[in-house]
Write an enzyme that holds these catalytic residues in place. Structure first.
Site, PDB file in Angstrom:
ATOM      1  N   GLN A 101       1.596  -3.116  10.043  1.00 49.06           N
ATOM      2  CA  GLN A 101       2.237  -1.862   9.659  1.00 49.06           C
ATOM      3  C   GLN A 101       1.371  -1.155   8.606  1.00 49.06           C
ATOM      4  O   GLN A 101       0.622  -1.781   7.866  1.00 49.06           O
ATOM      5  CB  GLN A 101       3.638  -2.107   9.083  1.00 49.06           C
ATOM      6  CG  GLN A 101       4.606  -2.711  10.066  1.00 49.06           C
ATOM      7  CD  GLN A 101       4.584  -4.234  10.037  1.00 49.06           C
ATOM      8  OE1 GLN A 101       3.622  -4.851   9.611  1.00 49.06           O
ATOM      9  NE2 GLN A 101       5.648  -4.844  10.525  1.00 49.06           N
ATOM     10  N   THR A 102       1.515   0.143   8.519  1.00 51.45           N
ATOM     11  CA  THR A 102       0.706   0.956   7.609  1.00 51.45           C
ATOM     12  C   THR A 102       0.709   0.385   6.195  1.00 51.45           C
ATOM     13  O   THR A 102      -0.349   0.236   5.575  1.00 51.45           O
ATOM     14  CB  THR A 102       1.232   2.409   7.580  1.00 51.45           C
ATOM     15  OG1 THR A 102       1.213   2.918   8.917  1.00 51.45           O
ATOM     16  CG2 THR A 102       0.379   3.283   6.688  1.00 51.45           C
TER      17      THR A 102
END
Length: 184
Positions: free
Chosen positions: A72-73
């Site tokens: 995830q970012t």
């Protein structure tokens, strides 16, 4: 005599763990690949990885320490804390997520520029090859082109098409890693 015996014993039974990071954007199939390699099966209902999963796997004489890190970012900025001592990177690409290939390429560029990873092998797994081409899935050659892999002249790399769900292509990728690691 004791020193000789100790040396032989260590070579036969004490294997150094080879640190391998499994990286990629979220939903690329990293955890499914990790468990398919180590357990030979798909673990039902995996949730997105927050942090990391670590498994030890002996394969063809090499002891792998496989570390799957969330993609995830917010988690990608923490990847760097795992880089030191990494001998290989398995970069998992979702072959059906054409819209995020540019982002995957940016992350790959960040990885190959990192000083701690300069000598690390790179295995790119073009995952989800079990999906039909009609659904927009790219071939491994198309993924390679999108990531500009042929520009990586200073690094040993390989791309393999695979399916985390069926296991197709995964052991061929592991065979490539074993061959390269043993020849070093």
């Amino acid at each position: 005599m004791g020193v000789t015996f100790s040396s032989i014993w260590a070579r036969l039974f004490m294997r150094k763990e080879t640190k391998v990071l499994i990286l990629g954007l979220d939903n690329a199939g990293k955890s499914t690949i990790l468990y398919r390699i180590t357990m030979g099966t798909v673990v039902p209902s995996l949730s997105p990885t927050v942090g990391s999963n670590h498994e030890i796997h002996d394969y063809k004489g090499v002891r792998f320490g496989l570390i799957d890190i969330g993609g995830q970012t917010a988690l990608r900025s923490s990847w760097g804390q795992y880089f030191i001592g990494t001998e290989a990177i398995i970069l998992v690409i979702d072959s059906s997520d054409v819209n995020r290939l540019g982002l995957a390429k940016t992350e790959l560029q960040r990885l190959i520029r990192d000083e701690s990873l300069q000598t690390s092998l790179l295995l790119v797994l073009a995952n989800k090859q079990d999906l039909p081409l009609s659904q927009g899935r790219l071939t491994p050659a198309q993924v390679s082109d999108a990531l500009n892999l042929t520009d990586l002249r200073e690094r040993e790399w390989q791309i393999m098409g695979c399916s985390a769900l069926t296991g197709e292509g995964l052991m061929e990728g592991m065979d490539w890693l074993v061959g390269k690691l043993i020849s070093r």
